[in-house]
Scaffold this active site. Structure first.
Site, PDB file in Angstrom:
ATOM      1  NE  ARG A 156      -3.724  -0.249   2.473  1.00  0.00           N
ATOM      2  CZ  ARG A 156      -4.338   0.007   3.643  1.00  0.00           C
ATOM      3  NH1 ARG A 156      -4.085  -0.750   4.700  1.00  0.00           N
ATOM      4  NH2 ARG A 156      -5.185   1.003   3.743  1.00  0.00           N
ATOM      5  CG  HIS A 163      -8.871   5.793  10.887  1.00  0.00           C
ATOM      6  ND1 HIS A 163      -9.872   5.415  10.027  1.00  0.00           N
ATOM      7  CD2 HIS A 163      -9.492   6.091  12.059  1.00  0.00           C
ATOM      8  CE1 HIS A 163     -11.058   5.497  10.641  1.00  0.00           C
ATOM      9  NE2 HIS A 163     -10.839   5.914  11.872  1.00  0.00           N
ATOM     10  CG  ASN A 182     -20.381   8.751  -0.739  1.00  0.00           C
ATOM     11  OD1 ASN A 182     -20.538   7.968  -1.667  1.00  0.00           O
ATOM     12  ND2 ASN A 182     -19.791   8.415   0.392  1.00  0.00           N
ATOM     13  CB  ILE A 202      -3.487   5.601   6.409  1.00  0.00           C
ATOM     14  CG1 ILE A 202      -3.770   4.532   5.346  1.00  0.00           C
ATOM     15  CG2 ILE A 202      -4.364   5.353   7.644  1.00  0.00           C
ATOM     16  CD1 ILE A 202      -3.430   3.106   5.799  1.00  0.00           C
ATOM     17  CG  ASP A 203      -4.270   8.973   0.958  1.00  0.00           C
ATOM     18  OD1 ASP A 203      -4.237  10.188   1.254  1.00  0.00           O
ATOM     19  OD2 ASP A 203      -5.304   8.431   0.497  1.00  0.00           O
TER      20      ASP A 203
HETATM   21  N1  APR Z   1     -15.891  10.292  -4.533  1.00  0.00           N
HETATM   22  C1  APR Z   1     -16.584  10.342  -3.379  1.00  0.00           C
HETATM   23  N2  APR Z   1     -16.918   9.253  -2.673  1.00  0.00           N
HETATM   24  C2  APR Z   1     -16.573   8.063  -3.167  1.00  0.00           C
HETATM   25  C3  APR Z   1     -15.867   7.919  -4.365  1.00  0.00           C
HETATM   26  C4  APR Z   1     -15.504   9.092  -5.076  1.00  0.00           C
HETATM   27  N3  APR Z   1     -14.832   9.059  -6.214  1.00  0.00           N
HETATM   28  N4  APR Z   1     -15.665   6.596  -4.590  1.00  0.00           N
HETATM   29  C5  APR Z   1     -16.218   5.934  -3.570  1.00  0.00           C
HETATM   30  N5  APR Z   1     -16.771   6.822  -2.706  1.00  0.00           N
HETATM   31  C6  APR Z   1     -17.443   6.553  -1.449  1.00  0.00           C
HETATM   32  C7  APR Z   1     -18.191   5.264  -1.379  1.00  0.00           C
HETATM   33  O1  APR Z   1     -19.514   5.438  -1.903  1.00  0.00           O
HETATM   34  C8  APR Z   1     -18.183   4.961   0.109  1.00  0.00           C
HETATM   35  O2  APR Z   1     -19.292   5.571   0.747  1.00  0.00           O
HETATM   36  O3  APR Z   1     -16.427   6.449  -0.474  1.00  0.00           O
HETATM   37  C9  APR Z   1     -16.907   5.646   0.591  1.00  0.00           C
HETATM   38  C10 APR Z   1     -15.792   4.705   0.964  1.00  0.00           C
HETATM   39  O4  APR Z   1     -16.189   3.992   2.077  1.00  0.00           O
HETATM   40  P1  APR Z   1     -15.145   3.105   2.883  1.00  0.00           P
HETATM   41  O5  APR Z   1     -14.359   2.258   1.948  1.00  0.00           O
HETATM   42  O6  APR Z   1     -15.949   2.451   3.952  1.00  0.00           O
HETATM   43  O7  APR Z   1     -14.122   4.173   3.470  1.00  0.00           O
HETATM   44  P2  APR Z   1     -14.157   4.952   4.835  1.00  0.00           P
HETATM   45  O8  APR Z   1     -15.513   5.408   5.200  1.00  0.00           O
HETATM   46  O9  APR Z   1     -13.043   5.955   4.754  1.00  0.00           O
HETATM   47  O10 APR Z   1     -13.707   3.796   5.817  1.00  0.00           O
HETATM   48  C11 APR Z   1     -13.511   4.108   7.135  1.00  0.00           C
HETATM   49  O11 APR Z   1     -12.643   1.946   7.603  1.00  0.00           O
HETATM   50  O12 APR Z   1     -11.257   0.117   7.198  1.00  0.00           O
HETATM   51  C12 APR Z   1     -11.423   1.302   7.834  1.00  0.00           C
HETATM   52  O13 APR Z   1      -9.666   2.541   8.768  1.00  0.00           O
HETATM   53  C13 APR Z   1     -10.309   2.282   7.560  1.00  0.00           C
HETATM   54  O14 APR Z   1     -10.377   4.666   7.448  1.00  0.00           O
HETATM   55  C14 APR Z   1     -11.035   3.489   7.048  1.00  0.00           C
HETATM   56  C15 APR Z   1     -12.392   3.321   7.699  1.00  0.00           C
END
Ligand code: APR
Length: 257
Positions: free
Chosen positions: A75, A123, A226, A107-108
């Protein structure tokens, strides 16, 4: 509380234009268009059979640190090889136009590489390391293989010789307290008329998922960016159902004019 299909909904532009403060709460979707997969995306390659929620745990590390370290090394290489997208860049510009505070679950380092200051990495960070035993920060060399490998030995702590671990928050671990408190304070200091932009998060991982509710309680206008509906959509006053790299540049351009 209605979903609006238009990126440039005048209500959204006016809300941000009128704000004295903008609080940005970003999640994995923020970096999706840079090529960093979100957490709910299926994994590929060596890790396709593993759920990130199983790898990002203290238990996984105890069980097989070299496997977990190899996943993080991959990653790190992935993030080093991609660029901030137009959404990250638009937020950096937004900070020139309105006082803007960013707290991210990511985390990026793509917000920073786009030119933003980040108040909190809630995180942790892919680019911070510490000893898994004594907690000493580690800033020595970190090997990142060209190709994904299944196992990789983590570096050893320069103080106690134990394994170095990623400086990220795994499931079940506490968030970095100072950064979390600074975020809560920044949100509590929002006033009615200020704006919270909740960007690219599924709103399922607490306590970060509870932050939009604090913005709502402070009287801020909560705007979700989103493409999908989420667990926290109901809390937002306004929605932009578009990816960040589509949604943010015209919003910031409208403020510039
Ligand atoms: N623009 C905006 N939103 C987007 C895009 C985009 N191009 N692509 C995807 N999404 C949205 C998805 O619809 C989803 O609601 O981003 C969200 C990503 O959700 P997750 O993968 O659950 O990410 P996140 O909410 O940051 O996860 C929280 O979970 O595993 C842990 O620690 C990790 O920080 C992470 C935490």
């Amino acid at each position: 509380m209605t979903a609006t299909p238009h990126v440039l909904d005048p209500q959204i532009v006016e809300a941000v234009r009128a704000a004295q403060q903008v609080m940005v709460l970003s999640g994995a979707g923020m970096s999706a268009e840079s090529g960093v997969p979100t957490f709910r995306d299926a994994q590929t390659g060596l890790w396709e059979d593993f759920d990130p929620e199983d790898l990002a745990t203290p238990g996984a590390w105890q069980h097989d640190p070299e496997f977990v370290w190899a996943w993080y090394a991959w990653r790190i290489g992935l993030v080093r090889g991609v660029e901030p997208n137009l959404g990250h860049r638009a937020l950096a510009e937004l900070a020139q136009l309105r006082p803007t505070t960013i707290a991210t679950q990511n985390i990026d380092d793509l917000h920073e590489r786009a030119g933003s200051e980040v108040l909190a990495h809630l995180h942790g960070s892919l680019f911070r390391f510490r000893c898994a035993e004594c907690g000493a920060p580690y800033d020595g060399a970190v090997e990142v293989p060209d190709k994904p490998v299944e196992r990789l030995a983590p570096p050893r702590c320069e103080t106690c010789g134990e394994r170095v671990r990623p400086g990220v928050v795994w499931f079940g671990e506490d968030l970095p307290l100072a950064e979390f408190e600074a975020t809560v304070t920044a949100i509590e200091n929002l006033s009615p008329g200020d704006v919270a932009l909740v960007i690219g998060t599924s709103g399922v991982v607490f306590p970060a998922a509870g932050l939009p509710a604090i913005a709502l309680a402070a009287g801020a206008t909560v705007i979700e960016i989103n493409p999908q509906e989420t667990e926290i959509s109901d809390m937002a006053h306004l929605h932009v159902r578009a990816p960040v790299a589509v949604a943010l540049p015209p919003l910031v351009a409208a403020l510039r004019d």
